[in-house]
Design an enzyme around this catalytic site. Sequence first.
Site, PDB file in Angstrom:
ATOM      1  N   GLU A 126     -15.698  -9.647   7.116  1.00 37.46           N
ATOM      2  CA  GLU A 126     -16.237 -10.823   6.430  1.00 37.46           C
ATOM      3  C   GLU A 126     -15.150 -11.636   5.721  1.00 37.46           C
ATOM      4  O   GLU A 126     -15.442 -12.402   4.806  1.00 37.46           O
ATOM      5  CB  GLU A 126     -17.338 -10.391   5.467  1.00 37.46           C
ATOM      6  CG  GLU A 126     -18.548  -9.887   6.243  1.00 37.46           C
ATOM      7  CD  GLU A 126     -19.726  -9.469   5.387  1.00 37.46           C
ATOM      8  OE1 GLU A 126     -20.865  -9.633   5.860  1.00 37.46           O
ATOM      9  OE2 GLU A 126     -19.503  -8.972   4.283  1.00 37.46           O
ATOM     10  N   LYS A 127     -13.906 -11.457   6.156  1.00 36.17           N
ATOM     11  CA  LYS A 127     -12.830 -12.129   5.407  1.00 36.17           C
ATOM     12  C   LYS A 127     -12.862 -13.649   5.565  1.00 36.17           C
ATOM     13  O   LYS A 127     -12.319 -14.364   4.741  1.00 36.17           O
ATOM     14  CB  LYS A 127     -11.454 -11.567   5.751  1.00 36.17           C
ATOM     15  CG  LYS A 127     -11.026 -11.660   7.186  1.00 36.17           C
ATOM     16  CD  LYS A 127      -9.652 -11.014   7.338  1.00 36.17           C
ATOM     17  CE  LYS A 127      -9.242 -10.879   8.792  1.00 36.17           C
ATOM     18  NZ  LYS A 127     -10.081  -9.906   9.526  1.00 36.17           N
ATOM     19  N   PHE A 128     -13.545 -14.144   6.597  1.00 38.66           N
ATOM     20  CA  PHE A 128     -13.669 -15.599   6.709  1.00 38.66           C
ATOM     21  C   PHE A 128     -15.036 -16.107   6.266  1.00 38.66           C
ATOM     22  O   PHE A 128     -15.437 -17.217   6.599  1.00 38.66           O
ATOM     23  CB  PHE A 128     -13.314 -16.066   8.126  1.00 38.66           C
ATOM     24  CG  PHE A 128     -11.865 -15.826   8.445  1.00 38.66           C
ATOM     25  CD1 PHE A 128     -10.872 -16.430   7.683  1.00 38.66           C
ATOM     26  CD2 PHE A 128     -11.494 -14.965   9.458  1.00 38.66           C
ATOM     27  CE1 PHE A 128      -9.532 -16.192   7.939  1.00 38.66           C
ATOM     28  CE2 PHE A 128     -10.155 -14.724   9.722  1.00 38.66           C
ATOM     29  CZ  PHE A 128      -9.166 -15.329   8.960  1.00 38.66           C
ATOM     30  N   HIS A 129     -15.756 -15.264   5.545  1.00 37.16           N
ATOM     31  CA  HIS A 129     -17.023 -15.696   4.938  1.00 37.16           C
ATOM     32  C   HIS A 129     -16.684 -16.382   3.616  1.00 37.16           C
ATOM     33  O   HIS A 129     -15.843 -15.904   2.861  1.00 37.16           O
ATOM     34  CB  HIS A 129     -17.900 -14.469   4.688  1.00 37.16           C
ATOM     35  CG  HIS A 129     -19.333 -14.782   4.404  1.00 37.16           C
ATOM     36  ND1 HIS A 129     -19.746 -15.389   3.243  1.00 37.16           N
ATOM     37  CD2 HIS A 129     -20.446 -14.567   5.131  1.00 37.16           C
ATOM     38  CE1 HIS A 129     -21.064 -15.530   3.272  1.00 37.16           C
ATOM     39  NE2 HIS A 129     -21.519 -15.040   4.414  1.00 37.16           N
ATOM     40  N   TRP A 189     -20.907 -15.216  10.896  1.00 38.64           N
ATOM     41  CA  TRP A 189     -21.648 -14.529  11.956  1.00 38.64           C
ATOM     42  C   TRP A 189     -22.410 -15.472  12.885  1.00 38.64           C
ATOM     43  O   TRP A 189     -23.227 -15.018  13.682  1.00 38.64           O
ATOM     44  CB  TRP A 189     -22.594 -13.488  11.349  1.00 38.64           C
ATOM     45  CG  TRP A 189     -23.347 -13.944  10.130  1.00 38.64           C
ATOM     46  CD1 TRP A 189     -22.994 -13.714   8.834  1.00 38.64           C
ATOM     47  CD2 TRP A 189     -24.561 -14.707  10.075  1.00 38.64           C
ATOM     48  NE1 TRP A 189     -23.901 -14.283   7.975  1.00 38.64           N
ATOM     49  CE2 TRP A 189     -24.886 -14.886   8.713  1.00 38.64           C
ATOM     50  CE3 TRP A 189     -25.424 -15.238  11.038  1.00 38.64           C
ATOM     51  CZ2 TRP A 189     -26.014 -15.588   8.286  1.00 38.64           C
ATOM     52  CZ3 TRP A 189     -26.555 -15.933  10.623  1.00 38.64           C
ATOM     53  CH2 TRP A 189     -26.829 -16.095   9.261  1.00 38.64           C
ATOM     54  N   ARG A 200     -21.705  -1.019   9.635  1.00 39.60           N
ATOM     55  CA  ARG A 200     -22.462  -0.692   8.426  1.00 39.60           C
ATOM     56  C   ARG A 200     -23.898  -0.358   8.811  1.00 39.60           C
ATOM     57  O   ARG A 200     -24.322  -0.588   9.940  1.00 39.60           O
ATOM     58  CB  ARG A 200     -22.405  -1.826   7.412  1.00 39.60           C
ATOM     59  CG  ARG A 200     -23.156  -3.075   7.838  1.00 39.60           C
ATOM     60  CD  ARG A 200     -23.224  -4.089   6.698  1.00 39.60           C
ATOM     61  NE  ARG A 200     -23.754  -5.344   7.175  1.00 39.60           N
ATOM     62  CZ  ARG A 200     -23.844  -6.456   6.462  1.00 39.60           C
ATOM     63  NH1 ARG A 200     -23.432  -6.468   5.211  1.00 39.60           N
ATOM     64  NH2 ARG A 200     -24.338  -7.557   6.962  1.00 39.60           N
ATOM     65  N   ASN A 221     -29.457  -2.373   0.758  1.00 40.78           N
ATOM     66  CA  ASN A 221     -29.132  -3.791   0.951  1.00 40.78           C
ATOM     67  C   ASN A 221     -29.760  -4.255   2.253  1.00 40.78           C
ATOM     68  O   ASN A 221     -29.571  -3.620   3.301  1.00 40.78           O
ATOM     69  CB  ASN A 221     -27.612  -4.000   1.045  1.00 40.78           C
ATOM     70  CG  ASN A 221     -27.257  -5.476   1.097  1.00 40.78           C
ATOM     71  OD1 ASN A 221     -27.565  -6.209   0.154  1.00 40.78           O
ATOM     72  ND2 ASN A 221     -26.663  -5.916   2.183  1.00 40.78           N
ATOM     73  N   GLU A 222     -30.516  -5.322   2.195  1.00 39.47           N
ATOM     74  CA  GLU A 222     -31.128  -5.888   3.401  1.00 39.47           C
ATOM     75  C   GLU A 222     -31.601  -4.778   4.327  1.00 39.47           C
ATOM     76  O   GLU A 222     -31.156  -4.667   5.488  1.00 39.47           O
ATOM     77  CB  GLU A 222     -30.156  -6.823   4.110  1.00 39.47           C
ATOM     78  CG  GLU A 222     -29.878  -8.099   3.334  1.00 39.47           C
ATOM     79  CD  GLU A 222     -29.126  -9.146   4.158  1.00 39.47           C
ATOM     80  OE1 GLU A 222     -28.501  -8.781   5.159  1.00 39.47           O
ATOM     81  OE2 GLU A 222     -29.186 -10.329   3.778  1.00 39.47           O
ATOM     82  N   GLU A 237     -28.975 -13.890  -2.155  1.00 41.23           N
ATOM     83  CA  GLU A 237     -27.719 -14.247  -1.487  1.00 41.23           C
ATOM     84  C   GLU A 237     -27.887 -15.601  -0.818  1.00 41.23           C
ATOM     85  O   GLU A 237     -28.904 -15.859  -0.182  1.00 41.23           O
ATOM     86  CB  GLU A 237     -27.381 -13.266  -0.352  1.00 41.23           C
ATOM     87  CG  GLU A 237     -26.994 -11.879  -0.763  1.00 41.23           C
ATOM     88  CD  GLU A 237     -26.646 -11.011   0.462  1.00 41.23           C
ATOM     89  OE1 GLU A 237     -26.340 -11.566   1.531  1.00 41.23           O
ATOM     90  OE2 GLU A 237     -26.710  -9.792   0.330  1.00 41.23           O
TER      91      GLU A 237
HETATM   92  C1  GAL Z   1     -25.953 -10.458   4.329  1.00 39.47           C
HETATM   93  C2  GAL Z   1     -25.494  -9.183   3.673  1.00 39.47           C
HETATM   94  C3  GAL Z   1     -24.190  -9.334   2.931  1.00 39.47           C
HETATM   95  C4  GAL Z   1     -23.213 -10.124   3.761  1.00 39.47           C
HETATM   96  C5  GAL Z   1     -23.829 -11.443   4.116  1.00 39.47           C
HETATM   97  C6  GAL Z   1     -22.918 -12.326   4.933  1.00 39.47           C
HETATM   98  O1  GAL Z   1     -26.727 -10.188   5.437  1.00 39.47           O
HETATM   99  O2  GAL Z   1     -26.463  -8.671   2.803  1.00 39.47           O
HETATM  100  O3  GAL Z   1     -23.690  -8.049   2.638  1.00 39.47           O
HETATM  101  O4  GAL Z   1     -22.917  -9.397   4.910  1.00 39.47           O
HETATM  102  O5  GAL Z   1     -24.975 -11.234   4.879  1.00 39.47           O
HETATM  103  O6  GAL Z   1     -23.557 -13.541   5.271  1.00 39.47           O
END
Ligand code: GAL
Length: 688
Positions: A362-365, A322, A118, A156-157, A314
């Site tokens: 991000e499926k395990f987020h 991550w 991304r 975004n960010e 967020e």
């Molecule tokens: C942020 C991001 C989100 C998602 C999140 C995961 O950095 O804006 O889209 O990736 O982290 O922790």
Amino acid sequence: MTHAATVAELSGNGQLVYGCDYNPEQWDASVWQEDVRLMKDAGVNLVAVNIFGWAEIEPEQGVFRFENLDAIMDLLAENGIGVNLGTGTASPPAWLTTAHPEVLPTTADGTRRWPGGRQAFCPSSPVYRERALALVEQVSVRYGSHPGLRLWHVSNELGCHNSLCYCDVSADEFRGWLRARYGTLDALNAAWGTAFWSQRYSAWAQILPPRLTLSTTNPTQTLDFNRFSSDELLAHYCAEEAVLRRNSEIPVTTNFMVAAHIRNQDYWTWAPAMDVIANDHYVDHRLDAPLAELAFAADTTRGLAQGQPWILMEHSTGAVNWQPRNLAKGPGEMLRTSLTHLARGADGLCFFQWRASLQGSEKFHSAMVPHAGTDSQTWRDVVELGSVLEKLREIAGTTVHADVALVFSWETWWAHDQESHPSGDVQYIEQVHAAYKALWDAGLTVDVVAPGADLSGYKLVVVPNLYLIRDEHAAVIRDFVDNGGSAVITFFSGIVDENEKVRAGGYPGAFRELLGIRSEEFFPVDAEQPLTLDNGSLASLWSEALHLTTAEAMLSYATGHHVGTPAVTRNHFGAGEAWYAGTVLDNAVLKDLLLRAAAAAGVQLPDAPSGLESVTRRGNGHEYVFLINHTSEDRKHRVSGMELLTAEAVADVVVIPAGAVRVVRTTPRISDTDGPAQDRKDSRNDSH
Ligand code: GAL
């Protein structure tokens, strides 16, 4: 900033904001109805959509498909849920990067990064900019007056992955930026010190970004490239914002990343462009003290908001995906961390993300609706947090007041951590966190401020490792002390000016007179072999050959090259005093020093027992005392009033059960006329 909004307005009815990122494009439309029903059950009132929507709504260049987004916008609006609408430009679609690979970002070694992740775009790319703005035009024309729309969420960010691009287009833009900054090549050569290593430039075209070299690069070139890169993404924000303004009256923001591992945006320069300050924060278990860092990030975000309420755009209900080990949150931890943000000035809490993805990286987020569904502790915690926010709605617009300021600078961070410095063991953010942690352990509430900020409302100012400081900003600290304030300055501060040029005549150049000391030489200390001070504590990583001019020694070295040489000093200067810590002190020693300086400065010392985080918000004629018990034992706190989560009256002492949170509204003070969200300086003066 032209359309400033209070955060509580974004909830639609003056409540605290409760929200999330919602990615309905990952789900069959049959799930959407259930999503909205559950959002209402939880009390969600603001939902971010279209954050990564580009490929969905513009599947081919110039072909726009808005049916799904229309349906989602309408569904949310019909259900009274506000929309925080992404402009959708965060990640360019494959058709764009395939047709125009030149929009892809290039790293310092000159290799281009591929699409497939991304944010794969060069911040300076005119092609990316043109296509992104064309998308924003479409989105803002279509939804600019949609009844559900409450906030614009640009990209975004910005800069999370792509802040530094070293391609030829960036090089060209960098030259333009340098021309505007320096005017002439002579001025640039002087500022960059290009007499060193035959680096003199005789034409603008010779200047490049600090691409990978065999030796170290020019530090001022690198610093300017950091400044340029931060400005470049801010310019992109402003370009999107300008399109939004043309087509909509709704406030605009983007989500900042005040975090230990992200440093490429100078948010002090970004903040004035935002209608509302928004931050993303994730508990970082790679750090020694994640909870203190959380508090630091929240206090910094409040500083960016000039003391006004801000929004946590967020955070996570549980684990991220991550970190090397992605720890889930334990019982009550989500509530405690959420309320830490609220205590420190947030008027809204949002999560990434609503429903846990089944696919993608991000499926395990974690999410508000986990893979397990609603029969889960996470969901029960999410619903509980919604009801807690409802119980706390009267805190909307109230503000935090601090007697202590800590000076923090992204620009210094860039300069401080460059190569070829006395010790690679000394990292700026670690030293900032160490100073903040000592204040946090002491229970002191701290405002994080920019160099040069008005300090007149404070009693104590803490200045950790402010290696780079402009003369006029050093003068603000000096005048503050001269006028009766107290300052605690730590080592490797005041060393260089804004061009990274050393101030000669002895360290710490900018603060020599204020501190009443003169240091001849740095003597970094082996990380494995700390020195000892004359109080028996350790002195790590750093020492100096320090002479007293007007200061007195408070602690001296008991071992090493400089036995008997001062390590910690205090100087009376004008009507105030300035302390210097010339080494890395043990946390307990630094805490004692800060408490001593605070007491001498007239700061009212807290009596919070250890592990109980206590922060007070003020407004509506009340104080709201947030008490967050991070321990596994009950804690007590002396306060009277009404506890808002249990709706119980408190006479004198409130018990905060192990791991729990309490918020006590104190009995009104007759003389207190603070309204919500008053000007910060007025209300601070009122408290002193
Ligand atoms: C942020 C991001 C989100 C998602 C999140 C995961 O950095 O804006 O889209 O990736 O982290 O922790």
